[in-house]
Scaffold this motif. Sequence first.
Motif, PDB file in Angstrom:
ATOM      1  N   HIS A  66      23.245   3.091  42.510  1.00  0.00           N
ATOM      2  CA  HIS A  66      22.922   2.599  41.163  1.00  0.00           C
ATOM      3  C   HIS A  66      21.620   3.222  40.646  1.00  0.00           C
ATOM      4  O   HIS A  66      21.403   3.295  39.430  1.00  0.00           O
ATOM      5  CB  HIS A  66      22.800   1.073  41.193  1.00  0.00           C
ATOM      6  CG  HIS A  66      22.906   0.440  39.842  1.00  0.00           C
ATOM      7  ND1 HIS A  66      23.326   1.122  38.706  1.00  0.00           N
ATOM      8  CD2 HIS A  66      22.631  -0.833  39.428  1.00  0.00           C
ATOM      9  CE1 HIS A  66      23.309   0.313  37.667  1.00  0.00           C
ATOM     10  NE2 HIS A  66      22.884  -0.877  38.073  1.00  0.00           N
TER      11      HIS A  66
ATOM     12  N   PHE B 286      23.214   6.337  39.124  1.00  0.00           N
ATOM     13  CA  PHE B 286      24.212   6.067  38.090  1.00  0.00           C
ATOM     14  C   PHE B 286      23.778   4.802  37.351  1.00  0.00           C
ATOM     15  O   PHE B 286      23.924   3.689  37.879  1.00  0.00           O
ATOM     16  CB  PHE B 286      25.596   5.878  38.708  1.00  0.00           C
ATOM     17  CG  PHE B 286      26.116   7.097  39.420  1.00  0.00           C
ATOM     18  CD1 PHE B 286      26.748   8.104  38.722  1.00  0.00           C
ATOM     19  CD2 PHE B 286      25.950   7.234  40.794  1.00  0.00           C
ATOM     20  CE1 PHE B 286      27.225   9.234  39.370  1.00  0.00           C
ATOM     21  CE2 PHE B 286      26.421   8.355  41.456  1.00  0.00           C
ATOM     22  CZ  PHE B 286      27.060   9.362  40.747  1.00  0.00           C
TER      23      PHE B 286
ATOM     24  N   GLY C 156      24.967   3.049  34.957  1.00  0.00           N
ATOM     25  CA  GLY C 156      25.979   2.041  34.675  1.00  0.00           C
ATOM     26  C   GLY C 156      26.388   1.298  35.935  1.00  0.00           C
ATOM     27  O   GLY C 156      26.714   1.919  36.955  1.00  0.00           O
TER      28      GLY C 156
ATOM     29  N   VAL D 233      30.170   1.959  36.975  1.00  0.00           N
ATOM     30  CA  VAL D 233      30.325   3.307  37.539  1.00  0.00           C
ATOM     31  C   VAL D 233      29.725   3.364  38.942  1.00  0.00           C
ATOM     32  O   VAL D 233      30.325   3.915  39.869  1.00  0.00           O
ATOM     33  CB  VAL D 233      29.665   4.359  36.624  1.00  0.00           C
ATOM     34  CG1 VAL D 233      29.638   5.723  37.303  1.00  0.00           C
ATOM     35  CG2 VAL D 233      30.425   4.455  35.306  1.00  0.00           C
ATOM     36  N   ALA D 234      28.549   2.765  39.113  1.00  0.00           N
ATOM     37  CA  ALA D 234      27.929   2.741  40.442  1.00  0.00           C
ATOM     38  C   ALA D 234      28.794   1.979  41.433  1.00  0.00           C
ATOM     39  O   ALA D 234      28.895   2.365  42.611  1.00  0.00           O
ATOM     40  CB  ALA D 234      26.543   2.104  40.348  1.00  0.00           C
TER      41      ALA D 234
ATOM     42  N   TRP E 231      32.109   1.715  41.406  1.00  0.00           N
ATOM     43  CA  TRP E 231      33.250   2.535  41.780  1.00  0.00           C
ATOM     44  C   TRP E 231      32.827   3.737  42.618  1.00  0.00           C
ATOM     45  O   TRP E 231      33.561   4.181  43.504  1.00  0.00           O
ATOM     46  CB  TRP E 231      34.025   2.968  40.537  1.00  0.00           C
ATOM     47  CG  TRP E 231      34.959   1.889  40.095  1.00  0.00           C
ATOM     48  CD1 TRP E 231      34.684   0.855  39.252  1.00  0.00           C
ATOM     49  CD2 TRP E 231      36.299   1.708  40.539  1.00  0.00           C
ATOM     50  NE1 TRP E 231      35.776   0.050  39.117  1.00  0.00           N
ATOM     51  CE2 TRP E 231      36.788   0.548  39.885  1.00  0.00           C
ATOM     52  CE3 TRP E 231      37.146   2.410  41.387  1.00  0.00           C
ATOM     53  CZ2 TRP E 231      38.095   0.079  40.092  1.00  0.00           C
ATOM     54  CZ3 TRP E 231      38.446   1.947  41.587  1.00  0.00           C
ATOM     55  CH2 TRP E 231      38.906   0.798  40.944  1.00  0.00           C
ATOM     56  N   MET E 232      31.655   4.265  42.381  1.00  0.00           N
ATOM     57  CA  MET E 232      31.148   5.338  43.236  1.00  0.00           C
ATOM     58  C   MET E 232      30.933   4.824  44.668  1.00  0.00           C
ATOM     59  O   MET E 232      31.223   5.520  45.647  1.00  0.00           O
ATOM     60  CB  MET E 232      29.832   5.889  42.673  1.00  0.00           C
ATOM     61  CG  MET E 232      29.988   6.672  41.381  1.00  0.00           C
ATOM     62  SD  MET E 232      31.011   8.156  41.616  1.00  0.00           S
ATOM     63  CE  MET E 232      31.049   8.796  39.939  1.00  0.00           C
TER      64      MET E 232
ATOM     65  N   ALA F 218      36.662   9.097  41.207  1.00  0.00           N
ATOM     66  CA  ALA F 218      35.291   8.681  40.904  1.00  0.00           C
ATOM     67  C   ALA F 218      34.728   9.459  39.715  1.00  0.00           C
ATOM     68  O   ALA F 218      34.084   8.881  38.828  1.00  0.00           O
ATOM     69  CB  ALA F 218      34.409   8.885  42.136  1.00  0.00           C
ATOM     70  N   MET F 219      34.977  10.757  39.683  1.00  0.00           N
ATOM     71  CA  MET F 219      34.498  11.566  38.565  1.00  0.00           C
ATOM     72  C   MET F 219      35.183  11.161  37.269  1.00  0.00           C
ATOM     73  O   MET F 219      34.553  11.149  36.204  1.00  0.00           O
ATOM     74  CB  MET F 219      34.738  13.043  38.874  1.00  0.00           C
ATOM     75  CG  MET F 219      33.922  13.588  40.035  1.00  0.00           C
ATOM     76  SD  MET F 219      34.282  15.327  40.387  1.00  0.00           S
ATOM     77  CE  MET F 219      33.778  16.096  38.843  1.00  0.00           C
TER      78      MET F 219
ATOM     79  N   VAL G 194      36.304   8.162  36.463  1.00  0.00           N
ATOM     80  CA  VAL G 194      35.690   6.908  36.017  1.00  0.00           C
ATOM     81  C   VAL G 194      34.328   7.182  35.387  1.00  0.00           C
ATOM     82  O   VAL G 194      33.971   6.614  34.343  1.00  0.00           O
ATOM     83  CB  VAL G 194      35.552   5.932  37.204  1.00  0.00           C
ATOM     84  CG1 VAL G 194      34.737   4.707  36.803  1.00  0.00           C
ATOM     85  CG2 VAL G 194      36.923   5.507  37.704  1.00  0.00           C
ATOM     86  N   ASP G 195      33.552   8.063  35.990  1.00  0.00           N
ATOM     87  CA  ASP G 195      32.214   8.373  35.478  1.00  0.00           C
ATOM     88  C   ASP G 195      32.284   9.028  34.107  1.00  0.00           C
ATOM     89  O   ASP G 195      31.443   8.768  33.236  1.00  0.00           O
ATOM     90  CB  ASP G 195      31.495   9.283  36.475  1.00  0.00           C
ATOM     91  CG  ASP G 195      30.058   9.564  36.063  1.00  0.00           C
ATOM     92  OD1 ASP G 195      29.442   8.681  35.424  1.00  0.00           O
ATOM     93  OD2 ASP G 195      29.551  10.652  36.369  1.00  0.00           O
ATOM     94  N   ILE G 196      33.289   9.884  33.893  1.00  0.00           N
ATOM     95  CA  ILE G 196      33.385  10.621  32.629  1.00  0.00           C
ATOM     96  C   ILE G 196      33.925   9.743  31.500  1.00  0.00           C
ATOM     97  O   ILE G 196      33.447   9.791  30.361  1.00  0.00           O
ATOM     98  CB  ILE G 196      34.273  11.872  32.816  1.00  0.00           C
ATOM     99  CG1 ILE G 196      33.588  12.861  33.764  1.00  0.00           C
ATOM    100  CG2 ILE G 196      34.557  12.547  31.478  1.00  0.00           C
ATOM    101  CD1 ILE G 196      34.457  14.048  34.129  1.00  0.00           C
TER     102      ILE G 196
END
Length: 244
Positions: free
Chosen positions: A50, A53, A55, A58-59, A61-62, A123-124, A126-128
């Motif tokens: 976190h 990242f 958010g 996002v963190a 899910w990463m 993961a990418m 979700v981040d995008i």
Amino acid sequence: MLFWASWGVGQWLGVAGLAAALLLTVRLEGKPGTWPLGFSTFFLLFAFLHLFFPGAIVALWMTLMLTAIIGIASKLKYRYLGFNLLAGDLYHLAASSWRSVFVDNARMAIPALFAGAAIVAVAMLVDITLVEQATSLSLRLAIFAVAVLIYVAVYRLSGGAPRFRFDLLTRDRAHLSAFVASWLGAGPSQRPGFVDIAHDPLPFLPPVPAKRDNGEARPHIFMVLHESTFDPRHHGVPINRAFE
């Protein structure tokens, strides 16, 4: 209906991520006795990611993706060697060669590689695609500090490094917490280390003089037993009283 309609993709991803984190951690830790270690470890990884990242979803899910990769690698290692994944494994692979892993264990390594690539791709994605409000840096630092304190407390109350070194490294459980704990010295790290089954070694037997036959001393017989690094029963080797 209006309540459910007001929920966006981010909220649903957050709820789904928390449920997945609970189920995945329970699955990797194996037994309720190590669930607190697993949950505190997951929270520590989340707080650490976190920081990079902003958010929270996002963190989350990463952290899920990282936990899944650790779990897959640790499960595979335990299946073939009888040990959980350790920090030292990454060092030894980097120092030697990854090529031998894929050549000698292609049927295991290649599917695992593709699974890891698919997890990273999700993961990418979700981040995008996910847009959410960023958490302030001061709050992220505070969350990380709290996560560290909780982890240290649970780690010590659960037995600390000795419990991992003499108990959890060779059992099909604690796949997440054992890997993270190995970075803190619970198990071999950069240099190969001997992991015994007890804190204190057994004493040597007293020396016995060789027996004499017709005035001639018979030689002593030395037998060196090289311990297996895996449980033979994993590969179908029958174990009976004579073998033991």
